[in-house]
Design a protein around this motif. Structure first.
Motif, PDB file in Angstrom:
ATOM      1  N   THR A 125       0.831  -1.200   0.000  1.00 46.08           N
ATOM      2  CA  THR A 125       0.000   0.000   0.000  1.00 46.08           C
ATOM      3  C   THR A 125       0.866   1.251   0.000  1.00 46.08           C
ATOM      4  OG1 THR A 125      -0.126   0.277   2.413  1.00 46.08           O
ATOM      5  CG2 THR A 125      -1.706  -1.242   1.398  1.00 46.08           C
ATOM      6  N   LEU A 126       0.272   2.357  -0.437  1.00 46.74           N
ATOM      7  CA  LEU A 126       0.878   3.668  -0.251  1.00 46.74           C
ATOM      8  C   LEU A 126       0.329   4.258   1.041  1.00 46.74           C
ATOM      9  CD1 LEU A 126       0.975   5.325  -3.796  1.00 46.74           C
ATOM     10  CD2 LEU A 126       2.616   3.791  -2.697  1.00 46.74           C
ATOM     11  N   TYR A 127       1.219   4.867   1.801  1.00 49.32           N
ATOM     12  CA  TYR A 127       0.857   5.427   3.094  1.00 49.32           C
ATOM     13  C   TYR A 127       0.453   6.897   2.982  1.00 49.32           C
ATOM     14  CZ  TYR A 127       3.003   1.486   5.660  1.00 49.32           C
ATOM     15  OH  TYR A 127       3.317   0.254   6.179  1.00 49.32           O
ATOM     16  N   SER A 128      -0.481   7.289   3.825  1.00 53.84           N
ATOM     17  CA  SER A 128      -0.738   8.693   4.141  1.00 53.84           C
ATOM     18  C   SER A 128      -0.535   8.809   5.645  1.00 53.84           C
ATOM     19  CB  SER A 128      -2.156   9.101   3.756  1.00 53.84           C
ATOM     20  OG  SER A 128      -2.339   9.002   2.356  1.00 53.84           O
ATOM     21  N   PHE A 129       0.312   9.741   6.054  1.00 54.91           N
ATOM     22  CA  PHE A 129       0.802   9.696   7.429  1.00 54.91           C
ATOM     23  C   PHE A 129       0.837  11.095   8.021  1.00 54.91           C
ATOM     24  CE2 PHE A 129       3.924   8.782  10.786  1.00 54.91           C
ATOM     25  CZ  PHE A 129       3.521   7.516  11.187  1.00 54.91           C
ATOM     26  N   GLY A 130       0.530  11.202   9.316  1.00 53.11           N
ATOM     27  CA  GLY A 130       0.628  12.494   9.977  1.00 53.11           C
ATOM     28  C   GLY A 130       0.508  12.379  11.479  1.00 53.11           C
ATOM     29  N   TRP A 131       1.135  13.328  12.179  1.00 54.44           N
ATOM     30  CA  TRP A 131       0.991  13.482  13.622  1.00 54.44           C
ATOM     31  C   TRP A 131       0.252  14.785  13.877  1.00 54.44           C
ATOM     32  CZ3 TRP A 131       2.184  10.258  17.603  1.00 54.44           C
ATOM     33  CH2 TRP A 131       2.976   9.141  17.311  1.00 54.44           C
ATOM     34  N   PHE A 132      -0.719  14.753  14.795  1.00 54.78           N
ATOM     35  CA  PHE A 132      -1.542  15.926  15.059  1.00 54.78           C
ATOM     36  C   PHE A 132      -1.630  16.183  16.558  1.00 54.78           C
ATOM     37  CE2 PHE A 132      -2.664  14.315  10.948  1.00 54.78           C
ATOM     38  CZ  PHE A 132      -2.831  15.455  10.174  1.00 54.78           C
ATOM     39  N   ASP A 133      -1.612  17.472  16.914  1.00 56.75           N
ATOM     40  CA  ASP A 133      -1.662  17.912  18.304  1.00 56.75           C
ATOM     41  C   ASP A 133      -3.106  18.257  18.652  1.00 56.75           C
ATOM     42  OD1 ASP A 133      -1.376  19.065  20.778  1.00 56.75           O
ATOM     43  OD2 ASP A 133       0.190  20.487  20.188  1.00 56.75           O
ATOM     44  N   LEU A 134      -3.683  17.529  19.608  1.00 57.95           N
ATOM     45  CA  LEU A 134      -5.081  17.715  19.993  1.00 57.95           C
ATOM     46  C   LEU A 134      -5.235  18.524  21.274  1.00 57.95           C
ATOM     47  CD1 LEU A 134      -6.428  14.107  19.307  1.00 57.95           C
ATOM     48  CD2 LEU A 134      -6.509  16.078  17.793  1.00 57.95           C
ATOM     49  N   GLU A 135      -4.177  19.177  21.724  1.00 58.67           N
ATOM     50  CA  GLU A 135      -4.255  19.888  22.998  1.00 58.67           C
ATOM     51  C   GLU A 135      -5.305  21.000  22.962  1.00 58.67           C
ATOM     52  OE1 GLU A 135      -1.246  21.820  26.264  1.00 58.67           O
ATOM     53  OE2 GLU A 135      -0.870  22.314  24.160  1.00 58.67           O
ATOM     54  N   ASP A 136      -5.348  21.761  21.871  1.00 60.07           N
ATOM     55  CA  ASP A 136      -6.211  22.943  21.825  1.00 60.07           C
ATOM     56  C   ASP A 136      -7.383  22.824  20.867  1.00 60.07           C
ATOM     57  OD1 ASP A 136      -4.573  24.332  23.657  1.00 60.07           O
ATOM     58  OD2 ASP A 136      -3.199  24.888  22.027  1.00 60.07           O
ATOM     59  N   GLU A 137      -7.422  21.793  20.034  1.00 56.04           N
ATOM     60  CA  GLU A 137      -8.466  21.753  19.017  1.00 56.04           C
ATOM     61  C   GLU A 137      -8.732  20.328  18.546  1.00 56.04           C
ATOM     62  OE1 GLU A 137      -6.859  24.386  16.144  1.00 56.04           O
ATOM     63  OE2 GLU A 137      -4.952  23.334  16.026  1.00 56.04           O
ATOM     64  N   ALA A 138      -9.940  20.127  18.046  1.00 60.00           N
ATOM     65  CA  ALA A 138     -10.302  18.875  17.391  1.00 60.00           C
ATOM     66  C   ALA A 138     -10.011  19.010  15.897  1.00 60.00           C
ATOM     67  CB  ALA A 138     -11.773  18.569  17.623  1.00 60.00           C
ATOM     68  N   TRP A 139      -9.835  17.866  15.241  1.00 61.48           N
ATOM     69  CA  TRP A 139      -9.510  17.860  13.815  1.00 61.48           C
ATOM     70  C   TRP A 139     -10.594  17.130  13.038  1.00 61.48           C
ATOM     71  CZ3 TRP A 139      -5.152  19.884  11.238  1.00 61.48           C
ATOM     72  CH2 TRP A 139      -4.258  20.565  12.076  1.00 61.48           C
ATOM     73  N   VAL A 140     -10.766  17.545  11.781  1.00 56.55           N
ATOM     74  CA  VAL A 140     -11.785  16.974  10.908  1.00 56.55           C
ATOM     75  C   VAL A 140     -11.102  16.254   9.750  1.00 56.55           C
ATOM     76  CG1 VAL A 140     -13.709  17.464   9.357  1.00 56.55           C
ATOM     77  CG2 VAL A 140     -13.492  18.718  11.517  1.00 56.55           C
ATOM     78  N   LEU A 141     -11.498  15.011   9.526  1.00 56.79           N
ATOM     79  CA  LEU A 141     -10.990  14.198   8.425  1.00 56.79           C
ATOM     80  C   LEU A 141     -12.041  14.112   7.332  1.00 56.79           C
ATOM     81  CD1 LEU A 141      -9.160  12.005   7.046  1.00 56.79           C
ATOM     82  CD2 LEU A 141     -10.299  10.328   8.535  1.00 56.79           C
ATOM     83  N   GLU A 142     -11.627  14.421   6.101  1.00 62.35           N
ATOM     84  CA  GLU A 142     -12.484  14.268   4.926  1.00 62.35           C
ATOM     85  C   GLU A 142     -11.760  13.375   3.921  1.00 62.35           C
ATOM     86  OE1 GLU A 142     -14.232  18.446   3.944  1.00 62.35           O
ATOM     87  OE2 GLU A 142     -12.349  18.731   5.050  1.00 62.35           O
ATOM     88  N   ALA A 143     -12.507  12.519   3.232  1.00 62.74           N
ATOM     89  CA  ALA A 143     -11.894  11.582   2.291  1.00 62.74           C
ATOM     90  C   ALA A 143     -12.790  11.408   1.071  1.00 62.74           C
ATOM     91  CB  ALA A 143     -11.646  10.236   2.967  1.00 62.74           C
ATOM     92  N   PRO A 144     -12.200  11.031  -0.077  1.00 63.17           N
ATOM     93  CA  PRO A 144     -12.985  10.841  -1.298  1.00 63.17           C
ATOM     94  C   PRO A 144     -13.671   9.480  -1.329  1.00 63.17           C
ATOM     95  CG  PRO A 144     -10.703  10.348  -1.743  1.00 63.17           C
ATOM     96  CD  PRO A 144     -10.761  10.816  -0.308  1.00 63.17           C
ATOM     97  N   ASP A 145     -14.401   9.225  -2.386  1.00 66.34           N
ATOM     98  CA  ASP A 145     -14.982   7.909  -2.642  1.00 66.34           C
ATOM     99  C   ASP A 145     -13.893   7.037  -3.266  1.00 66.34           C
ATOM    100  OD1 ASP A 145     -16.357   5.670  -3.754  1.00 66.34           O
ATOM    101  OD2 ASP A 145     -18.221   6.824  -3.743  1.00 66.34           O
ATOM    102  N   PHE A 146     -13.605   5.890  -2.641  1.00 66.69           N
ATOM    103  CA  PHE A 146     -12.525   5.022  -3.098  1.00 66.69           C
ATOM    104  C   PHE A 146     -12.996   3.943  -4.071  1.00 66.69           C
ATOM    105  CE2 PHE A 146     -10.747   6.965   0.637  1.00 66.69           C
ATOM    106  CZ  PHE A 146      -9.395   7.081   0.355  1.00 66.69           C
ATOM    107  N   GLY A 147     -14.278   3.924  -4.405  1.00 63.98           N
ATOM    108  CA  GLY A 147     -14.766   2.894  -5.307  1.00 63.98           C
ATOM    109  C   GLY A 147     -14.559   1.515  -4.710  1.00 63.98           C
TER     110      GLY A 147
END
Length: 496
Positions: A125-147
């Motif tokens: 697989t190809l990776y999508s990778f990230g580290w996120f800091d949740l101390e002050d805010e929530a994060w929103v994930l959006e993704a396309p239709d993968f068929g």
């Protein structure tokens, strides 16, 4: 402090990050010249024995701290290496999916043997990778239709345990919009969002999208990757992109240079604890660590008696050995394969969590994938390039999966192996996979090329190596241990 440095290139970054990771994430501590004496018999062998009851014994407290803290330190070291807080916008070489904190980054090609910034990487697989800091805010994930393409997004706590795994298995081709929040979040959850709570300040996001590895398929996957988006809730509601600024991070290495070899992990753990939000079941344990100088402020070596320091050094050595032993026995052993059926749901089995972090950090949940590993052949001998091997998969006993299956070979250090045919994994999608007259798939594992091309050859290195099987979206037969990996059979060198 906020960093808004423009992107620039630095040659050799991947090698530098790998070197940094090797320094900060030692898995074995028994090679130092320092004489620390012995601990006859290592009385505490199991997680229950190590963590049961209260104690004020420095050795046992230090044993607990090392085992409990090892995956936290390793995860933080990976976060440091990937986000590079001293120079977050330096350009990374592909196939690395590294990038600044609070950004989502993508590998654009499959990992190969040149990749050294991590062990046990997949070649599926190809990776999508990230580290996120949740101390002050929530994060929103959006993704396309993968068929009909396989994809999965794993969301991890900063101790390497799983918060959730979503994707084709849970939602088919299209995910809903997802709100990811930390343990202190008390804001609203929009009605149209799926909410996922994280137990720690930092989250690790690991997306995997299946690819055949051809240039044409890469272009399709790249288009999907480019439509995956992470941004703070406020930015999402305002219709704006994520802010470009990057928050600073506590350095893992602060003060570590002053600690002796056997005490370095405790010093690193002290730095991790500065940003740690303890779960309810951890609070008593963390308070007890203050007796050996570990607190939410740092590791305070000053004032500790020599007897306490000596006990901590012995505990570090013994804990490292216990973690290594458990990594060879992840809960179930069959035909030489060790199999962790809990995945990344560890509960309070801190020894299992540390053992998985040692060789398989950030495995996903078992219903998404099972990862059998073997370093042994059917006779219990270490796998070695001087020998020839065969794995036989009968037509009526192929791995029962709804996603895909593969077997990947790694050298003893956990890296893919350069070979003349450029094959690092073999599985149900391998072009030209050969079956016998009865439908059996025989996989030949050896260093030298077979005499005939009509075999499924997985090239081996000169020395010892290990195999990892990946069983994505395993069916009930795997999860209930009715289907088990076949043994790795030694083959006489003269056999055709």
């Amino acid at each position: 402090m906020e960093h808004t440095t423009p992107i620039r290139t630095r040659p050799g970054l991947t090698a530098l990050l790998a070197f940094t990771l090797s320094l900060t994430c030692f898995g074995q501590v028994g090679n130092a010249a320092e004489d620390i004496g012995s601990t006859p018999g290592m009385t505490y062998q199991s997680n229950d024995a190590i963590f049961a009851g209260e104690t004020d014994d420095p050795y046992r407290l230090a044993l607990r701290a090392y085992i409990w803290g090892y995956p936290l330190v390793k995860a933080a070291a990976i976060r440091m290496a990937h986000t590079n807080p001293d120079d977050p916008y330096v350009e990374r070489a592909q196939p690395s999916a590294a990038g600044p904190l609070n950004t989502l980054n993508h590998s654009r090609e499959l990992f190969g043997p040149e990749f050294r910034n991590g062990v046990g990487v997949n070649h599926d697989t190809l990776y999508s990778f990230g580290w996120f800091d949740l101390e002050d805010e929530a994060w929103v994930l959006e993704a396309p239709d993968f068929g009909d393409r396989y994809y999965t997004f794993s969301i991890y706590n900063a101790d390497s345990s799983s918060a959730d795994t979503i994707g084709q298995r849970t939602h088919g081709s299209q995910l809903p919009t997802v709100l990811i929040h930390g343990p202190l979040y008390d804001g609203p959850v929009p009605d149209d969002m799926l909410a996922i709570g994280i137990a720690t300040r930092y989250l690790n996001f690991a997306g995997r999208i299946l690819t055949s590895g051809t240039e044409e398929d890469y272009r399709i996957v790249h288009s999907l990757q480019d439509r995956i988006r992470m941004r703070p809730l406020d930015s999402y509601l305002a219709g704006k992109p994520a802010p470009a600024s990057v928050p600073d991070q506590t350095r893992l290495s602060a003060g570590v240079e002053s600690a002796s070899h056997y005490l370095q992990l405790y010093a690193q753990l002290g730095n991790v604890l500065r940003d740690w939000i303890p779960a309810a079941e951890e609070q008593s344990l963390l308070r007890s660590f203050e007796e050996i100088g570990l607190s939410a402020q740092a590791f305070h070596i000053e004032g500790l008696e020599n007897a306490t320091l000596d006990a901590m050094k012995r505990a570090a050595r013994d804990a490292s050995e216990l973690i290594a032993r458990r990594s060879r026995d992840l809960g179930s052993n069959h035909n030489g394969w060790t199999i962790n059926y809990l995945g990344s749901r560890f509960g309070t089995d801190y020894l299992l969590r540390a053992a998985v972090a040692r060789d398989q950090i950030y495995v996903t949940v078992p219903e998404e994938a099972i990862y059998p590993i073997t370093r042994l052949d059917a006779n219990g001998e270490p796998l070695h390039g001087d020998q020839h091997y065969r794995i036989s998969l009968p037509a009526d006993a192929l791995p029962p999966v709804k996603g895909f299956w593969s077997i990947t070979l790694y050298n003893d250090s956990g890296y893919l192996v350069e070979n003349p045919i450029g094959r690092y994994t073999i599985g149900d999608r391998t072009p030209g996979l050969v079956s016998g007259d009865d439908g059996t798939i025989d996989i030949r594992i050896q260093r030298d090329a077979p005499d005939t091309s009509a075999v499924n050859w997985l090239p081996a290195p000169a020395g010892e190596f290990y195999l990892m099987m990946r069983l994505y979206i395993p069916e009930r037969a795997i999860l209930e241990r009715e289907w088990l990996p076949p043994p790795v059979m030694p083959v006489d060198h003269t056999e055709e």
